[in-house]
Enzyme design. Sequence first.
Site, PDB file in Angstrom:
ATOM      1  N   GLU A 125      -3.042  78.887  34.194  1.00  0.00           N
ATOM      2  CA  GLU A 125      -2.849  80.313  34.451  1.00  0.00           C
ATOM      3  C   GLU A 125      -1.467  80.761  33.970  1.00  0.00           C
ATOM      4  O   GLU A 125      -1.304  81.828  33.385  1.00  0.00           O
ATOM      5  CB  GLU A 125      -3.001  80.604  35.942  1.00  0.00           C
ATOM      6  CG  GLU A 125      -4.435  80.433  36.426  1.00  0.00           C
ATOM      7  CD  GLU A 125      -4.508  80.519  37.936  1.00  0.00           C
ATOM      8  OE1 GLU A 125      -4.852  81.592  38.441  1.00  0.00           O
ATOM      9  OE2 GLU A 125      -4.197  79.523  38.614  1.00  0.00           O
ATOM     10  N   SER A 135      28.686  89.328  25.296  1.00  0.00           N
ATOM     11  CA  SER A 135      27.475  88.530  25.084  1.00  0.00           C
ATOM     12  C   SER A 135      27.720  87.071  25.457  1.00  0.00           C
ATOM     13  O   SER A 135      26.815  86.247  25.352  1.00  0.00           O
ATOM     14  CB  SER A 135      27.021  88.639  23.617  1.00  0.00           C
ATOM     15  OG  SER A 135      28.070  88.298  22.741  1.00  0.00           O
ATOM     16  N   SER A 169      -3.142  76.252  47.814  1.00  0.00           N
ATOM     17  CA  SER A 169      -2.959  77.578  48.401  1.00  0.00           C
ATOM     18  C   SER A 169      -2.261  77.401  49.734  1.00  0.00           C
ATOM     19  O   SER A 169      -2.541  76.462  50.479  1.00  0.00           O
ATOM     20  CB  SER A 169      -4.316  78.242  48.600  1.00  0.00           C
ATOM     21  OG  SER A 169      -4.219  79.253  49.583  1.00  0.00           O
ATOM     22  N   ASN A 192      -5.734  75.058  42.619  1.00  0.00           N
ATOM     23  CA  ASN A 192      -5.681  76.110  41.606  1.00  0.00           C
ATOM     24  C   ASN A 192      -5.165  75.597  40.267  1.00  0.00           C
ATOM     25  O   ASN A 192      -4.262  74.765  40.230  1.00  0.00           O
ATOM     26  CB  ASN A 192      -4.788  77.253  42.087  1.00  0.00           C
ATOM     27  CG  ASN A 192      -5.333  77.900  43.350  1.00  0.00           C
ATOM     28  OD1 ASN A 192      -6.547  78.011  43.512  1.00  0.00           O
ATOM     29  ND2 ASN A 192      -4.448  78.300  44.249  1.00  0.00           N
ATOM     30  N   GLN A 218      23.323  92.611  18.649  1.00  0.00           N
ATOM     31  CA  GLN A 218      23.650  91.653  19.713  1.00  0.00           C
ATOM     32  C   GLN A 218      22.447  91.445  20.646  1.00  0.00           C
ATOM     33  O   GLN A 218      22.354  90.428  21.332  1.00  0.00           O
ATOM     34  CB  GLN A 218      24.864  92.152  20.499  1.00  0.00           C
ATOM     35  CG  GLN A 218      25.310  91.243  21.618  1.00  0.00           C
ATOM     36  CD  GLN A 218      26.716  91.570  22.087  1.00  0.00           C
ATOM     37  OE1 GLN A 218      27.669  91.265  21.399  1.00  0.00           O
ATOM     38  NE2 GLN A 218      26.845  92.193  23.247  1.00  0.00           N
ATOM     39  N   THR A 253     -20.942  82.048  23.076  1.00  0.00           N
ATOM     40  CA  THR A 253     -20.428  83.212  22.347  1.00  0.00           C
ATOM     41  C   THR A 253     -20.652  84.384  23.291  1.00  0.00           C
ATOM     42  O   THR A 253     -21.640  84.403  24.032  1.00  0.00           O
ATOM     43  CB  THR A 253     -21.165  83.454  21.012  1.00  0.00           C
ATOM     44  OG1 THR A 253     -22.517  83.812  21.289  1.00  0.00           O
ATOM     45  CG2 THR A 253     -21.137  82.228  20.110  1.00  0.00           C
ATOM     46  N   HIS A 254     -19.732  85.325  23.309  1.00  0.00           N
ATOM     47  CA  HIS A 254     -19.756  86.421  24.295  1.00  0.00           C
ATOM     48  C   HIS A 254     -19.757  85.859  25.717  1.00  0.00           C
ATOM     49  O   HIS A 254     -20.241  86.502  26.645  1.00  0.00           O
ATOM     50  CB  HIS A 254     -20.970  87.327  24.120  1.00  0.00           C
ATOM     51  CG  HIS A 254     -21.162  87.834  22.728  1.00  0.00           C
ATOM     52  ND1 HIS A 254     -20.762  89.083  22.318  1.00  0.00           N
ATOM     53  CD2 HIS A 254     -21.684  87.226  21.624  1.00  0.00           C
ATOM     54  CE1 HIS A 254     -21.055  89.245  21.034  1.00  0.00           C
ATOM     55  NE2 HIS A 254     -21.599  88.118  20.578  1.00  0.00           N
ATOM     56  N   LYS A 279      -8.242  74.918  48.565  1.00  0.00           N
ATOM     57  CA  LYS A 279      -7.996  75.369  47.193  1.00  0.00           C
ATOM     58  C   LYS A 279      -7.214  74.360  46.359  1.00  0.00           C
ATOM     59  O   LYS A 279      -6.271  73.745  46.820  1.00  0.00           O
ATOM     60  CB  LYS A 279      -7.204  76.691  47.200  1.00  0.00           C
ATOM     61  CG  LYS A 279      -7.997  77.901  47.622  1.00  0.00           C
ATOM     62  CD  LYS A 279      -9.139  78.272  46.670  1.00  0.00           C
ATOM     63  CE  LYS A 279      -8.674  78.869  45.372  1.00  0.00           C
ATOM     64  NZ  LYS A 279      -8.112  80.208  45.517  1.00  0.00           N
TER      65      LYS A 279
HETATM   66  N1  ARG Z   1      28.615  89.217  19.858  1.00  0.00           N
HETATM   67  C1  ARG Z   1      28.293  89.855  18.633  1.00  0.00           C
HETATM   68  C2  ARG Z   1      26.798  89.770  18.367  1.00  0.00           C
HETATM   69  O1  ARG Z   1      26.176  89.028  19.013  1.00  0.00           O
HETATM   70  C3  ARG Z   1      29.039  89.214  17.514  1.00  0.00           C
HETATM   71  C4  ARG Z   1      29.266  90.084  16.346  1.00  0.00           C
HETATM   72  C5  ARG Z   1      30.209  91.145  16.710  1.00  0.00           C
HETATM   73  N2  ARG Z   1      30.565  91.880  15.580  1.00  0.00           N
HETATM   74  C6  ARG Z   1      31.262  93.036  15.659  1.00  0.00           C
HETATM   75  N3  ARG Z   1      31.533  93.638  14.554  1.00  0.00           N
HETATM   76  N4  ARG Z   1      31.640  93.511  16.803  1.00  0.00           N
HETATM   77  O2  ARG Z   1      26.246  90.452  17.523  1.00  0.00           O
END
Ligand code: ARG
Length: 462
Positions: A287, A20, A274, A282, A319, A152-153, A280
């Site tokens: 949007e 992560s 555009s 826009n 995670q 309205t509507h 144009k």
């Molecule tokens: N990277 C993990 C998360 O975002 C951290 C916690 C990991 N814990 C574990 N028991 N492997 O959740």
Amino acid sequence: MWGGRFSEGIDALMARFNSSFPFDRRMWDEDIRGSMAWARQLVHAGVITADECDALLAGLDTVRAEFAAGQFAAQDTDEDIHTAVERRLGEIAGSVAGKLHTGRSRNDQVATDIRLWMLGAVQRADHGLRAVQAALLNQAEVAGNALLPGYTHLQRAQPVLLAHWLLSHFWPFQRDRERLADCAKRTAVLPLGSGAIAGTPLAVDRAALAADLGMAAIAPNSIDAVSDRDFAVEFLSCAALIGVHLSRLAEDMVIYSSAEFGFVVLADAYSTGSSLMPQKKNPDSFELLRGKSGRLIGDLMALLTVLKGLPSAYDKDLQEDKEPLFDAADTLDLALPVAAGAVATARFRHDRMRAALDDAMLATDVADYLVERGVPFREAHRVVGGLVREAERRGVSLAALPVDMFRAAHPACADDLPHVFDFARSAAMRRVPGATAPEAVQAQMAQARRCLASHEAPADGR
Ligand code: ARG
């Protein structure tokens, strides 16, 4: 970090799948703050000496400086922000770094980091919302008593003050800010000290830890603490609703800026051209604001779906909480200032709005006139409906029907009836608090100003 019981290394794709760090690295400051507070508690618990604590704090300071300078050298083995910081701390501070994780788990660590991070995101969203509100309020002040056809509507309904319509978009954002402040209360609760699931065996002072991290309370149950992501769902729910509110404001602005309406001209700075049609201009700012609601709602759905049916305590599924959270916060960080700028620089065409008012929008006022003269409203409604149909048949406006026709339709119609055909009068008649009469709108504006003046800032986690 956890290789002791393993005899084989991790598969390369699995390592990528598991990591992560590419997205949770942005919590470096929160992770380091949490570790510093934990190190201080390790002294309290008798696990490390004050000198060792100083060495950890100095090392963590260095790691922080590396991240702040964009110079943190990541390694492939950095599984997440927690292991990355600890690995680097070991290189800087030596073996004492191995004591930092005593009595702690990444489970209570990550839950703490996200909460700290989210408190910052809440505060930024509050700022952003406030800026949008200020832009709406300023435009309302500039609008004076200019009239706008109220729909309205999406059909012409009754004349309202332009300021009244602008403020109608102010209050949803006020409720959003209140919701965020409320969500911050449940976010400023400390999981640290919960360990992996059962709580730390160390004699740490969790209340002091909470105070150190700017948290208002400690989580009451370690099993719940490591898997509670309600606060993130609440933030995403607030963000989704902010997206919905932005999209509704945006939709009005897109329609009103079309040639057919022409009620508002957007600044060039918030429009694009555009590549094909030279004429144009826009309303891309609005949007995109309308479109961003899709991803904000999606982020909420993603997290709810991850959480549903998870067994107790920490599971790696959790995670998956961060990317939707970061995406929503990033989206708001950009969308809210753009919304504020696009509203602040828009120019409302009072002449076009006035020209779009038509007499039929005063049909209710004619009915009200009859009611004032004792006619039951239902009867008045039917009588005026017949007159509107007759005007339509003749291809003239309601006010252009001869007074005799009104009198023939109902004897309560007197010579003063034509006074009713006055758009400003119609608005001015609606004087109760919350209505569109100029005095009522002035009072509303004063209330809005008070909302912006009061600094009920959510807890910032510092
Ligand atoms: N990277 C993990 C998360 O975002 C951290 C916690 C990991 N814990 C574990 N028991 N492997 O959740």
